[in-house]
Design a protein around this motif. Structure first.
Motif, PDB file in Angstrom:
ATOM      1  N   GLU A 190       0.824  -1.219   0.000  1.00 53.93           N
ATOM      2  CA  GLU A 190       0.000   0.000   0.000  1.00 53.93           C
ATOM      3  C   GLU A 190       0.854   1.263   0.000  1.00 53.93           C
ATOM      4  O   GLU A 190       0.502   2.261  -0.614  1.00 53.93           O
ATOM      5  N   GLU A 191       1.986   1.207   0.674  1.00 58.27           N
ATOM      6  CA  GLU A 191       2.878   2.371   0.770  1.00 58.27           C
ATOM      7  C   GLU A 191       3.750   2.541  -0.471  1.00 58.27           C
ATOM      8  O   GLU A 191       4.250   3.638  -0.736  1.00 58.27           O
ATOM      9  N   ALA A 192       3.954   1.483  -1.232  1.00 58.10           N
ATOM     10  CA  ALA A 192       4.925   1.488  -2.328  1.00 58.10           C
ATOM     11  C   ALA A 192       4.689   2.610  -3.336  1.00 58.10           C
ATOM     12  O   ALA A 192       5.633   3.284  -3.742  1.00 58.10           O
ATOM     13  N   ALA A 193       3.453   2.830  -3.734  1.00 57.88           N
ATOM     14  CA  ALA A 193       3.166   3.844  -4.759  1.00 57.88           C
ATOM     15  C   ALA A 193       3.568   5.240  -4.310  1.00 57.88           C
ATOM     16  O   ALA A 193       4.049   6.047  -5.118  1.00 57.88           O
ATOM     17  N   SER A 194       3.430   5.529  -3.023  1.00 60.79           N
ATOM     18  CA  SER A 194       3.746   6.864  -2.520  1.00 60.79           C
ATOM     19  C   SER A 194       5.246   7.071  -2.311  1.00 60.79           C
ATOM     20  O   SER A 194       5.676   8.189  -2.033  1.00 60.79           O
ATOM     21  N   LEU A 195       6.035   6.027  -2.458  1.00 62.46           N
ATOM     22  CA  LEU A 195       7.472   6.140  -2.216  1.00 62.46           C
ATOM     23  C   LEU A 195       8.238   6.634  -3.440  1.00 62.46           C
ATOM     24  O   LEU A 195       9.399   7.022  -3.315  1.00 62.46           O
ATOM     25  N   GLY A 196       7.610   6.599  -4.610  1.00 61.48           N
ATOM     26  CA  GLY A 196       8.253   7.123  -5.811  1.00 61.48           C
ATOM     27  C   GLY A 196       8.920   6.060  -6.665  1.00 61.48           C
ATOM     28  O   GLY A 196       9.098   4.909  -6.246  1.00 61.48           O
ATOM     29  N   GLU A 197       9.307   6.472  -7.863  1.00 61.95           N
ATOM     30  CA  GLU A 197       9.883   5.548  -8.848  1.00 61.95           C
ATOM     31  C   GLU A 197      11.295   5.107  -8.516  1.00 61.95           C
ATOM     32  O   GLU A 197      11.785   4.123  -9.070  1.00 61.95           O
ATOM     33  N   ASP A 198      11.974   5.835  -7.638  1.00 59.15           N
ATOM     34  CA  ASP A 198      13.347   5.487  -7.280  1.00 59.15           C
ATOM     35  C   ASP A 198      13.417   4.421  -6.200  1.00 59.15           C
ATOM     36  O   ASP A 198      14.507   4.057  -5.750  1.00 59.15           O
ATOM     37  N   VAL A 199      12.254   3.933  -5.755  1.00 58.55           N
ATOM     38  CA  VAL A 199      12.202   2.956  -4.669  1.00 58.55           C
ATOM     39  C   VAL A 199      11.620   1.646  -5.183  1.00 58.55           C
ATOM     40  O   VAL A 199      10.607   1.631  -5.877  1.00 58.55           O
ATOM     41  N   GLU A 200      12.268   0.566  -4.820  1.00 53.81           N
ATOM     42  CA  GLU A 200      11.774  -0.781  -5.126  1.00 53.81           C
ATOM     43  C   GLU A 200      11.487  -1.464  -3.795  1.00 53.81           C
ATOM     44  O   GLU A 200      12.332  -1.479  -2.897  1.00 53.81           O
ATOM     45  N   VAL A 201      10.284  -2.016  -3.662  1.00 53.24           N
ATOM     46  CA  VAL A 201       9.910  -2.736  -2.454  1.00 53.24           C
ATOM     47  C   VAL A 201       9.951  -4.227  -2.765  1.00 53.24           C
ATOM     48  O   VAL A 201       9.295  -4.696  -3.698  1.00 53.24           O
ATOM     49  N   LEU A 202      10.737  -4.953  -1.980  1.00 52.54           N
ATOM     50  CA  LEU A 202      10.868  -6.397  -2.138  1.00 52.54           C
ATOM     51  C   LEU A 202      10.326  -7.079  -0.895  1.00 52.54           C
ATOM     52  O   LEU A 202      10.537  -6.605   0.224  1.00 52.54           O
ATOM     53  N   THR A 203       9.647  -8.195  -1.090  1.00 50.27           N
ATOM     54  CA  THR A 203       9.303  -9.077   0.017  1.00 50.27           C
ATOM     55  C   THR A 203       9.990 -10.400  -0.263  1.00 50.27           C
ATOM     56  O   THR A 203       9.828 -10.983  -1.337  1.00 50.27           O
ATOM     57  N   VAL A 204      10.772 -10.861   0.713  1.00 44.32           N
ATOM     58  CA  VAL A 204      11.525 -12.106   0.566  1.00 44.32           C
ATOM     59  C   VAL A 204      11.017 -13.095   1.608  1.00 44.32           C
ATOM     60  O   VAL A 204      10.863 -12.755   2.787  1.00 44.32           O
ATOM     61  N   SER A 205      10.738 -14.320   1.159  1.00 46.06           N
ATOM     62  CA  SER A 205      10.335 -15.403   2.060  1.00 46.06           C
ATOM     63  C   SER A 205      10.827 -16.720   1.483  1.00 46.06           C
ATOM     64  O   SER A 205      11.352 -16.758   0.367  1.00 46.06           O
ATOM     65  N   CYS A 206      10.637 -17.787   2.236  1.00 48.05           N
ATOM     66  CA  CYS A 206      10.972 -19.124   1.731  1.00 48.05           C
ATOM     67  C   CYS A 206       9.780 -19.813   1.083  1.00 48.05           C
ATOM     68  O   CYS A 206       9.865 -20.983   0.717  1.00 48.05           O
ATOM     69  N   ASP A 207       8.681 -19.082   0.917  1.00 47.06           N
ATOM     70  CA  ASP A 207       7.540 -19.651   0.197  1.00 47.06           C
ATOM     71  C   ASP A 207       7.967 -19.985  -1.229  1.00 47.06           C
ATOM     72  O   ASP A 207       8.817 -19.304  -1.812  1.00 47.06           O
ATOM     73  N   LEU A 208       7.366 -21.016  -1.796  1.00 49.68           N
ATOM     74  CA  LEU A 208       7.641 -21.330  -3.196  1.00 49.68           C
ATOM     75  C   LEU A 208       7.188 -20.175  -4.085  1.00 49.68           C
ATOM     76  O   LEU A 208       6.206 -19.487  -3.764  1.00 49.68           O
ATOM     77  N   PRO A 209       7.865 -19.948  -5.208  1.00 51.66           N
ATOM     78  CA  PRO A 209       7.458 -18.868  -6.115  1.00 51.66           C
ATOM     79  C   PRO A 209       5.989 -18.984  -6.541  1.00 51.66           C
ATOM     80  O   PRO A 209       5.307 -17.972  -6.681  1.00 51.66           O
ATOM     81  N   PHE A 210       5.505 -20.209  -6.706  1.00 51.37           N
ATOM     82  CA  PHE A 210       4.115 -20.419  -7.118  1.00 51.37           C
ATOM     83  C   PHE A 210       3.152 -19.932  -6.031  1.00 51.37           C
ATOM     84  O   PHE A 210       2.119 -19.333  -6.313  1.00 51.37           O
ATOM     85  N   ALA A 211       3.499 -20.207  -4.783  1.00 50.37           N
ATOM     86  CA  ALA A 211       2.674 -19.760  -3.653  1.00 50.37           C
ATOM     87  C   ALA A 211       2.711 -18.237  -3.537  1.00 50.37           C
ATOM     88  O   ALA A 211       1.685 -17.604  -3.270  1.00 50.37           O
ATOM     89  N   GLN A 212       3.879 -17.641  -3.750  1.00 53.03           N
ATOM     90  CA  GLN A 212       3.980 -16.178  -3.709  1.00 53.03           C
ATOM     91  C   GLN A 212       3.103 -15.560  -4.796  1.00 53.03           C
ATOM     92  O   GLN A 212       2.390 -14.586  -4.544  1.00 53.03           O
ATOM     93  N   LYS A 213       3.176 -16.119  -5.988  1.00 51.63           N
ATOM     94  CA  LYS A 213       2.376 -15.584  -7.100  1.00 51.63           C
ATOM     95  C   LYS A 213       0.882 -15.710  -6.780  1.00 51.63           C
ATOM     96  O   LYS A 213       0.112 -14.774  -6.987  1.00 51.63           O
ATOM     97  N   ARG A 214       0.479 -16.859  -6.272  1.00 54.23           N
ATOM     98  CA  ARG A 214      -0.929 -17.059  -5.909  1.00 54.23           C
ATOM     99  C   ARG A 214      -1.354 -16.048  -4.851  1.00 54.23           C
ATOM    100  O   ARG A 214      -2.402 -15.418  -4.951  1.00 54.23           O
ATOM    101  N   TRP A 215      -0.526 -15.854  -3.830  1.00 56.56           N
ATOM    102  CA  TRP A 215      -0.848 -14.921  -2.751  1.00 56.56           C
ATOM    103  C   TRP A 215      -0.990 -13.499  -3.292  1.00 56.56           C
ATOM    104  O   TRP A 215      -1.943 -12.804  -2.943  1.00 56.56           O
ATOM    105  N   THR A 216      -0.063 -13.073  -4.145  1.00 53.33           N
ATOM    106  CA  THR A 216      -0.139 -11.702  -4.667  1.00 53.33           C
ATOM    107  C   THR A 216      -1.385 -11.518  -5.533  1.00 53.33           C
ATOM    108  O   THR A 216      -2.026 -10.473  -5.474  1.00 53.33           O
TER     109      THR A 216
END
Length: 168
Positions: A69-95
């Protein structure tokens, strides 16, 4: 060495603690399309790296949604990453289920490269410890929070303030 608990039980975090002023350690994690990503892929951006044990738990889900929710207000020079040990497929489903499309999720399930580089792998659980890192455009760590109890929320405001200080 950082000492944390998970559900009030001490956990072992092998590796080195990352501190403010350190050069951010490199890592390799997988994108949702199984593409390897490294720190170099985000070079020239301010990074807000939100680390969670699993997106499929309440606090982790809330943390990821909050930074999304905060990412858009941070500007184009900011990249927000979330890192977990979830499988990529589970991350994609969750997003997709949660309508989260303003951040990048990365999976450290394959070889725990991120967890080992940042001293975050909870040895007893093979999950990453909840933490936040803010990295400046030159790859220096500007903010760190290792959350003392893994089921608690991080200090969102302090992390966001650290990002804003680097972009103003």
């Amino acid at each position: 060495m950082v000492q944390i608990t998970f559900k009030q039980n001490p956990v072992t975090l092998p590796g080195n603690e990352v501190k403010v002023g350190d050069q951010a350690p490199d890592f390799t994690a997988l994108s949702n399309s199984l593409e390897p990503k490294t720190l170099q892929d985000f070079k020239g951006k301010v990074l807000l790296v939100s680390v969670v044990p699993s997106l499929d738990t309440g606090v982790c889900s809330d943390q990821t949604k909050r930074f999304s929710e905060e990412a858009a207000s941070l500007g184009e020079d900011v990249e927000v990453l979330t890192v977990s040990c979830d499988l990529p497929f589970a991350q994609k489903r969750w997003t997709e289920i949660n309508g989260v499309d303003s951040i990048t999720t990365l999976s450290d399930h394959r070889d725990l490269s991120f967890g080992e580089a940042y001293g975050l792998t909870m040895q007893e659980l093979r999950l990453l410890a909840r933490s936040i890192f803010v990295v400046d455009k030159d790859g220096k760590v500007a903010y760190v929070e290792y959350v003392a109890e893994g089921t608690d929320h991080p200090d969102y405001d302090k992390a966001l303030e650290a990002v804003k200080e680097l972009t103003n």
